[in-house]
Design a protein around this motif. Structure first.
Motif, short mmCIF file in Angstrom:
data_model
loop_
_atom_site.label_atom_id
_atom_site.label_comp_id
_atom_site.label_asym_id
_atom_site.label_seq_id
_atom_site.Cartn_x
_atom_site.Cartn_y
_atom_site.Cartn_z
N PHE A 34 0.83 -1.22 0.00
CA PHE A 34 0.00 0.00 0.00
C PHE A 34 0.86 1.26 0.00
O PHE A 34 0.41 2.33 -0.46
N SER A 35 2.10 1.14 0.47
CA SER A 35 3.04 2.25 0.34
C SER A 35 3.36 2.50 -1.12
O SER A 35 3.41 3.66 -1.58
N VAL A 36 3.58 1.42 -1.87
CA VAL A 36 3.86 1.53 -3.30
C VAL A 36 2.69 2.21 -4.02
O VAL A 36 2.89 3.08 -4.88
N LEU A 37 1.48 1.82 -3.68
CA LEU A 37 0.30 2.40 -4.34
C LEU A 37 0.24 3.91 -4.13
O LEU A 37 0.04 4.68 -5.09
N SER A 38 0.40 4.35 -2.90
CA SER A 38 0.33 5.77 -2.60
C SER A 38 1.48 6.53 -3.27
O SER A 38 1.28 7.62 -3.83
N GLY A 137 7.29 14.65 -2.60
CA GLY A 137 7.59 14.35 -1.20
C GLY A 137 7.19 12.95 -0.78
O GLY A 137 7.77 12.38 0.15
N ASN A 138 6.18 12.39 -1.43
CA ASN A 138 5.69 11.06 -1.05
C ASN A 138 6.79 10.00 -1.11
O ASN A 138 6.79 9.05 -0.32
N PHE A 139 7.71 10.17 -2.04
CA PHE A 139 8.81 9.21 -2.15
C PHE A 139 9.62 9.16 -0.86
O PHE A 139 9.94 8.09 -0.35
N ALA A 140 10.00 10.33 -0.33
CA ALA A 140 10.86 10.38 0.84
C ALA A 140 10.21 9.75 2.06
O ALA A 140 10.82 8.96 2.78
N SER A 141 8.95 10.10 2.31
CA SER A 141 8.28 9.55 3.48
C SER A 141 8.04 8.05 3.30
O SER A 141 8.17 7.27 4.26
N SER A 142 7.74 7.63 2.09
CA SER A 142 7.50 6.21 1.83
C SER A 142 8.78 5.39 2.04
O SER A 142 8.76 4.34 2.67
N MET A 143 9.91 5.88 1.53
CA MET A 143 11.17 5.16 1.67
C MET A 143 11.61 5.10 3.13
O MET A 143 12.09 4.06 3.61
N GLY A 160 14.10 -1.09 -3.34
CA GLY A 160 14.05 -1.04 -4.80
C GLY A 160 12.64 -1.25 -5.32
O GLY A 160 12.19 -0.56 -6.24
N LEU A 161 11.91 -2.19 -4.71
CA LEU A 161 10.53 -2.45 -5.13
C LEU A 161 9.63 -1.27 -4.78
O LEU A 161 8.78 -0.85 -5.59
N ASN A 162 9.83 -0.71 -3.60
CA ASN A 162 9.03 0.44 -3.18
C ASN A 162 9.25 1.62 -4.12
O ASN A 162 8.30 2.24 -4.61
N ALA A 163 10.51 1.92 -4.38
CA ALA A 163 10.82 3.06 -5.25
C ALA A 163 10.45 2.77 -6.69
O ALA A 163 9.92 3.65 -7.39
N ALA A 205 -4.72 3.16 2.37
CA ALA A 205 -3.64 3.35 3.34
C ALA A 205 -4.20 3.41 4.76
O ALA A 205 -3.65 2.83 5.70
N ALA A 206 -5.32 4.09 4.93
CA ALA A 206 -5.95 4.20 6.25
C ALA A 206 -6.43 2.84 6.75
O ALA A 206 -6.35 2.54 7.96
#
Length: 453
Positions: A34-38, A137-143, A160-163, A205-206
């Motif tokens: 769900f992190s990847v989706l957002s 910014g979503n990338f930084a918080s997600s990683m 790597g998968l997340n990014a 995500a929620a």
């Protein structure tokens, strides 16, 4: 103390094999998905203007230089907001901030929907473009969030998968735009598609993500990471990999239109290929780094990027569209591979430094997680500034030379610098051994060299 409400996990120890197999892996993978989706939607919104400028024909009254400046502004804001987004995870919780950051994507999308028409002033487009930067910014918080969920041995693959899943937001929005342009639709159709997708990402995500209580607000970690030379060295390398990816993603379509006279539809047919392949290969870059060492993969990747750029210079000077597109796609792939390998290096470097200080076991792991999580936001922010530099370099090159050749020469020189830095800092020195601690001799196992991070 944690923020009230939300789904909080009080105990989290991914380095414990039993915990990981029985509980940790399942929870970590769910949060990763769900992190990847957002993050995917965030990347789409961030790179929205790289697509919208293709819709902006002569009736909008913008020059190629105006468009490059517009995309540079969007990239700049996306880079800057990565710093506060990184630390928002510790303040609000990874799940809670993912919900908020996904919801914030509605602001630039709705704003663009309202102003996207001929007759709108250039200053208005610049202002709305500034808003779109929040998607970066979503990338930084997600990683930062996902880094805390996975053990060190799995971080290269997970990050790597997340990014990579997030990066795919770039070609997906380009493909969507291609379909809309092909069907003679307008830019508001594209924007209308993404508004409900943003709401879906926030709701999922929620419902399905978690906060880690162990990831606490630690301003000391940010200060320590900022004072560490490796944070800024890795930022230089990340400019070369991710900066290239995001910069080329914004600029490729405009270069095809301006230098090679492609129509918006013709450009759209080509622009998505490079970002798509570069996104898909990013997890492989992390996997290769897990196996062979991120520094080794990064070093040879910069050699390949420099070689590809040299061919691009020749193709640009010769006006060969076929060779230009083919090699540009190769450069996208290499930038994606390097994205994975450079980000894998970060946790390993700080783990290595913990061992050098005489820390062992969980203490070393905690120290490495603390500094690597804080440094990722700074590295990601500076790296994204490479995208700004690329768009400004193209703008100046077209103003001065009428083509992108001058910009490619500058990129070639930068990749040479990255190669030299990687070799000098992470591969030239031999492996060291963990120093003796105060209570006894060092462990017999040698500390990993930087070549293995």
């Amino acid at each position: 103390m944690t923020v009230p409400g939300g789904r909080w996990i009080q105990h989290w120890d991914p380095e414990d094999e039993t915990f990981w197999k029985e509980t940790g892996e399942r929870v970590a993978r769910r949060n990763l998905f769900f992190s990847v989706l957002s993050e995917h939607i965030g990347f789409s919104v961030w790179t929205l203007w790289s697509v919208l400028v293709l819709f902006m024909g002569p009736e909008y009254g913008l020059t190629p230089a105006d468009k490059f400046l517009l995309t540079s502004v969007v990239t700049l804001v996306g880079a800057v907001v990565r710093v506060p987004y990184t630390f928002a995870v510790a303040v609000f919780g990874g799940r809670n901030w993912t919900v908020v950051s996904a919801g914030l994507l509605l602001v630039p999308t709705v704003a663009a929907f309202m102003v996207m028409e001929p007759g709108t002033s250039y200053s208005t487009f610049l202002l709305v473009g500034l808003l779109a930067g929040v998607g970066g910014g979503n990338f930084a918080s997600s990683m930062t969030n996902i880094n805390a969920f996975f053990p060190l041995r799995k971080k290269g693959w997970a990050l790597g998968l997340n990014a990579g899943g997030g990066n795919i937001g770039v070609p997906v929005i380009q493909l969507t735009a291609l379909a809309i342009i092909g069907a003679s639709g307008g830019p508001r159709v594209l924007l209308g598609i993404y508004i409900p997708l943003i709401l879906v990402a926030a709701v999922l995500a929620a419902c399905f993500m978690d906060n880690l209580a162990s990831v606490k607000n630690d301003t000391g970690a940010a200060k320590d990471a900022a004072r560490d030379a490796h944070t800024w060295i890795m930022a230089v390398l990340y400019i070369g990999t991710f900066g290239s990816f995001i910069g080329y993603s914004f600029a490729f379509g405009q270069v095809l239109q301006t230098q090679f006279g492609r129509t918006p539809l013709q450009a759209a047919y080509l622009t998505f290929i490079g970002p798509l392949l570069g996104s898909l290969i990013r997890p492989l870059g992390g996997r290769l780094a897990d196996r062979y060492g991120g520094a080794r993969i990064t070093l040879w990747n910069f050699v390949a990027m420099a070689a590809a750029t040299a061919v691009l210079v020749a193709a640009s000077m010769a006006g060969s569209l076929g060779l230009f597109v083919a090699v540009f796609v190769v450069l996208f792939v290499l930038s994606g591979l390097g994205n994975g390998s450079t980000f894998k290096m970060i946790p390993g470097i700080f783990q290595n430094k913990a061992l050098a200080r005489g820390l062992t076991g969980e203490a070393a792991m905690a120290h490495g997680r603390r500094l690597s999580g804080a440094s990722m936001g700074l590295i990601g922010a500076v790296g994204a500034l490479g995208g700004v530099a690329i768009n400004l370099a193209f703008r100046q090159s077209f103003l001065s030379l009428g083509s992108g050749t001058g910009a490619f020469v500058a990129f070639l020189a930068y990749y040479a610098v990255c190669f030299a830095v990687t070799w000098a800092v992470y591969l030239r020195r031999p492996a060291a051994r963990t120093p003796d601690g105060p209570s006894g001799p060092a462990e017999p196992k040698a500390r990993p060299s930087y070549a293995e991070v």
